[in-house]
Design an enzyme around this catalytic site. Structure first.
Site, PDB file in Angstrom:
ATOM      1  N   SER A  43      12.404 -10.623  30.051  1.00  0.00           N
ATOM      2  CA  SER A  43      11.608  -9.769  29.160  1.00  0.00           C
ATOM      3  C   SER A  43      11.161 -10.634  27.981  1.00  0.00           C
ATOM      4  CB  SER A  43      12.446  -8.577  28.686  1.00  0.00           C
ATOM      5  OG  SER A  43      13.554  -9.003  27.934  1.00  0.00           O
ATOM      6  N   HIS A 158      16.195  -5.747  33.241  1.00  0.00           N
ATOM      7  CA  HIS A 158      17.374  -6.471  33.730  1.00  0.00           C
ATOM      8  C   HIS A 158      18.170  -5.706  34.777  1.00  0.00           C
ATOM      9  CE1 HIS A 158      17.476  -9.006  29.781  1.00  0.00           C
ATOM     10  NE2 HIS A 158      16.500  -9.335  30.581  1.00  0.00           N
ATOM     11  N   GLU A 167      19.633  -3.261  26.705  1.00  0.00           N
ATOM     12  CA  GLU A 167      21.018  -3.721  26.476  1.00  0.00           C
ATOM     13  C   GLU A 167      21.778  -2.782  25.553  1.00  0.00           C
ATOM     14  OE1 GLU A 167      20.816  -7.806  25.034  1.00  0.00           O
ATOM     15  OE2 GLU A 167      19.202  -8.202  26.459  1.00  0.00           O
ATOM     16  N   GLU A 208      22.667  -9.468  33.223  1.00  0.00           N
ATOM     17  CA  GLU A 208      23.568 -10.055  32.220  1.00  0.00           C
ATOM     18  C   GLU A 208      25.007  -9.598  32.416  1.00  0.00           C
ATOM     19  OE1 GLU A 208      21.799  -9.343  28.388  1.00  0.00           O
ATOM     20  OE2 GLU A 208      20.147 -10.700  28.821  1.00  0.00           O
ATOM     21  N   ASP A 246      19.714  -3.296  22.264  1.00  0.00           N
ATOM     22  CA  ASP A 246      18.452  -4.020  22.401  1.00  0.00           C
ATOM     23  C   ASP A 246      17.577  -3.236  23.365  1.00  0.00           C
ATOM     24  OD1 ASP A 246      16.303  -5.652  22.707  1.00  0.00           O
ATOM     25  OD2 ASP A 246      17.368  -7.306  23.685  1.00  0.00           O
ATOM     26  N   GLU A 288      17.843  -4.100  18.079  1.00  0.00           N
ATOM     27  CA  GLU A 288      16.953  -5.249  18.301  1.00  0.00           C
ATOM     28  C   GLU A 288      15.714  -4.787  19.065  1.00  0.00           C
ATOM     29  OE1 GLU A 288      19.050  -8.363  20.403  1.00  0.00           O
ATOM     30  OE2 GLU A 288      17.232  -8.975  21.454  1.00  0.00           O
ATOM     31  N   ASP A 315      13.328  -9.983  18.148  1.00  0.00           N
ATOM     32  CA  ASP A 315      13.493 -10.954  19.242  1.00  0.00           C
ATOM     33  C   ASP A 315      12.112 -11.304  19.796  1.00  0.00           C
ATOM     34  OD1 ASP A 315      14.019 -12.358  21.563  1.00  0.00           O
ATOM     35  OD2 ASP A 315      14.898 -10.680  22.636  1.00  0.00           O
ATOM     36  N   LYS A 340      16.927 -17.932  19.935  1.00  0.00           N
ATOM     37  CA  LYS A 340      16.998 -18.412  21.326  1.00  0.00           C
ATOM     38  C   LYS A 340      16.323 -19.782  21.404  1.00  0.00           C
ATOM     39  CE  LYS A 340      16.574 -13.910  23.726  1.00  0.00           C
ATOM     40  NZ  LYS A 340      15.570 -12.925  24.205  1.00  0.00           N
ATOM     41  N   HIS A 368      21.812 -15.915  24.332  1.00  0.00           N
ATOM     42  CA  HIS A 368      21.546 -16.445  25.676  1.00  0.00           C
ATOM     43  C   HIS A 368      20.199 -15.901  26.176  1.00  0.00           C
ATOM     44  CE1 HIS A 368      22.956 -12.562  27.846  1.00  0.00           C
ATOM     45  NE2 HIS A 368      22.360 -12.294  26.713  1.00  0.00           N
ATOM     46  N   LYS A 391      25.332 -13.252  21.070  1.00  0.00           N
ATOM     47  CA  LYS A 391      25.348 -12.421  22.288  1.00  0.00           C
ATOM     48  C   LYS A 391      25.126 -13.276  23.515  1.00  0.00           C
ATOM     49  CE  LYS A 391      20.580 -10.714  22.868  1.00  0.00           C
ATOM     50  NZ  LYS A 391      19.740  -9.558  23.182  1.00  0.00           N
TER      51      LYS A 391
HETATM   52  P1  PGA Z   1      15.500 -12.102  28.247  1.00  0.00           P
HETATM   53  O1  PGA Z   1      16.327 -10.910  27.593  1.00  0.00           O
HETATM   54  O2  PGA Z   1      16.333 -13.317  28.265  1.00  0.00           O
HETATM   55  O3  PGA Z   1      15.162 -11.572  29.613  1.00  0.00           O
HETATM   56  O4  PGA Z   1      14.266 -12.258  27.384  1.00  0.00           O
HETATM   57  C1  PGA Z   1      17.203 -11.094  26.516  1.00  0.00           C
HETATM   58  C2  PGA Z   1      16.796 -10.272  25.319  1.00  0.00           C
HETATM   59  O5  PGA Z   1      15.773  -9.560  25.360  1.00  0.00           O
HETATM   60  O6  PGA Z   1      17.470 -10.334  24.302  1.00  0.00           O
HETATM   61 ZN    ZN Z   2      16.057  -8.911  23.095  1.00  0.00          ZN
END
Ligand code: PGA
Ligand code: ZN
Length: 424
Positions: A43, A158, A167, A208, A246, A288, A315, A340, A368, A391
């Site tokens: 995503s 996911h 999440e 995840e 999230d 988030e 994010d 990230k 991650h 996270k």
């Molecule tokens: P992604 O998801 O690694 O698929 O982007 C993680 C997140 O959105 O925090």
């Molecule tokens: Zn995110």
């Protein structure tokens, strides 16, 4: 001390979603050899540094990374091997200049970050330091063991269930130490599994490692989580175990600008109302990507409404970009940044995003990606940059646990390191 690269070599390996990614091996002239694995999101934010995929439908359904591998082995190796670098910052500057694009699309952000991670690890090894110690020297921040946020329920992009939020995380804010926080995450994960199994709601795991239950309303998940926290003997709330969300809302925002939750279309303000209600009913301390990455006006209203009470994390909105975070600070958007490494493409720029956030009073959560390798670099990054929050998915599955176990190792090696959201 100088970092002199004698050999750079990339190869195609698998990530946790059975997709190819890169492993980069760097050998110094003194014979030290280190390796780094490259993560990959699903995503993703539209302004992220650009991952290079081969697009050949006959290999890995187009997901191969042979071009990015070749860019490391030919162009990047040609430019860096034999050179001496005073620091990973100089390696990153050379990589950015060689790529020449704003989004690292020419060499591929996956190629560039692999080399950058390997260079940072090599530098730490040359200095005889733990990786987090070297990152602390680069960042200038007081090192800190972060509060882990365990993703225990997956939805959105996911998981194959009907849950729109991506999440649902367990945040042991009141834990006295890192090992106790990890223990709480694992115990609650087990209790939640028992509850979902008894209710016949478990439909496997998401990417995840969180459960992917057959429910569609986020409130139904939150009720089960609070019950699991209690079942495990913890107190729901900020003094005990809180919850972080999230939603990854860009993924359920339609072309009409409406957000669809369990089929119900909501405006930005209706969704903000829903979040406010959720924070009154459940111990949710952080949200988030509560709104889509193009909805900056909505983000400003979300921050004005809830930003005093809870953490509002960007994010997909920020993509670890120092410039976008600085813009958000000016516009009073969010109060926290997700960090990230592959969203921006180098270790140096990642640390810059942390610095810009910190100076603005925005908290930072190191993260991650949904596609991961066994590399635990980000655990050292979170500690060394003093971010306070972390996270890495569920407290289960090797690629997720590798990071939590590295935090446990750091805590064990250095019992003097503080633990918590801040070092103060
Ligand atoms: P992604 O998801 O690694 O698929 O982007 C993680 C997140 O959105 O925090
Ligand atoms: Zn995110």
């Amino acid at each position: 001390m100088m970092l002199r690269i004698a050999r750079l070599h990339a190869t195609e390996i698998l990530d946790s979603r059975a997709r190819p990614t890169l492993a980069v091996t760097l050998t110094t002239d003194s014979g030290l050899r280190v390796r780094a694995g490259v993560p990959s999101g699903e995503s993703t934010g539209s302004r992220e540094a650009a991952e290079l995929r081969d697009g050949d439908p006959h290999r890995f359904a187009g997901q191969g990374v042979q071009q990015a591998v070749s860019h490391v082995n030919v162009q990047i190796a040609h430019a860096l091997v034999g050179q001496r670098f005073a620091s990973v910052a100089d390696v990153d500057a050379a990589l950015t200049e060689l790529d020449g694009t704003a989004d690292k699309s020419r060499l591929g952000a996956n190629a560039v970050i692999g080399v950058s991670l390997a260079a940072a690890r090599a530098q730490a090894t040359l200095y005889g330091r733990e990786l987090w110690q070297d990152i602390a020297a680069l960042s200038g921040a007081p090192p800190l063991l972060p509060v882990p946020h365990f993703n225990v329920v997956d939805g959105g992009a996911h998981a194959a269930n009907n849950l729109d939020f991506q999440e649902f995380m367990i945040a042991p804010l009141g834990a006295p130490s890192l090992p106790e926080a990890v223990r709480a995450g694992a115990e609650i994960y087990g209790r939640l599994k028992a509850r979902l199994t008894a209710g016949r709601q478990v439909a496997g795991l998401g990417d995840e490692g969180g459960f992917a239950p057959a429910v569609d309303r986020p409130e139904d998940v939150l009720r089960e989580m609070v019950a699991a926290i209690t079942d495990a003997g913890y107190t729901p709330g900020r003094d005990g175990v809180a919850i972080a969300l999230d939603p990854a809302a860009s993924e359920f925002r339609g072309p009409d600008g409406r957000y669809r939750i369990a089929g119900e279309p909501l405006t930005s303000d209706e969704l903000i109302d829903r979040y406010e209600e959720i924070t009154h009913r459940f111990p949710v301390w952080s949200i988030e990507d509560g709104l889509g990455e193009d909805d900056w006006d909505g983000w400003a209203r979300l921050t004005a409404r809830l930003g005093e009470r809870i953490q509002i994390v960007g994010d997909d909105l920020f993509v670890t970009s120092p410039a976008i975070i600085a813009e958000a600070v000016r516009k009073k958007v969010a109060n926290s940044a997700l960090i990230k490494v592959n969203q921006i493409g180098t270790v140096t720029e990642t640390l810059e995003a942390v610095r810009v956030s910190r100076e603005a009073g925005y908290t930072q959560m190191v993260s991650h990606r949904s596609g991961e390798t066994e590399d635990s670099f980000i655990a050292d990054l979170a500690v060394g940059a003093g971010c306070g929050q972390f996270k890495s998915g569920a407290p289960a599955r090797g690629e997720r646990v590798a990071k939590y176990n590295r935090l446990l190792e750091i805590a064990d090696l250095d019992p003097g390191l503080p633990f918590g959201l801040t070092s103060g």
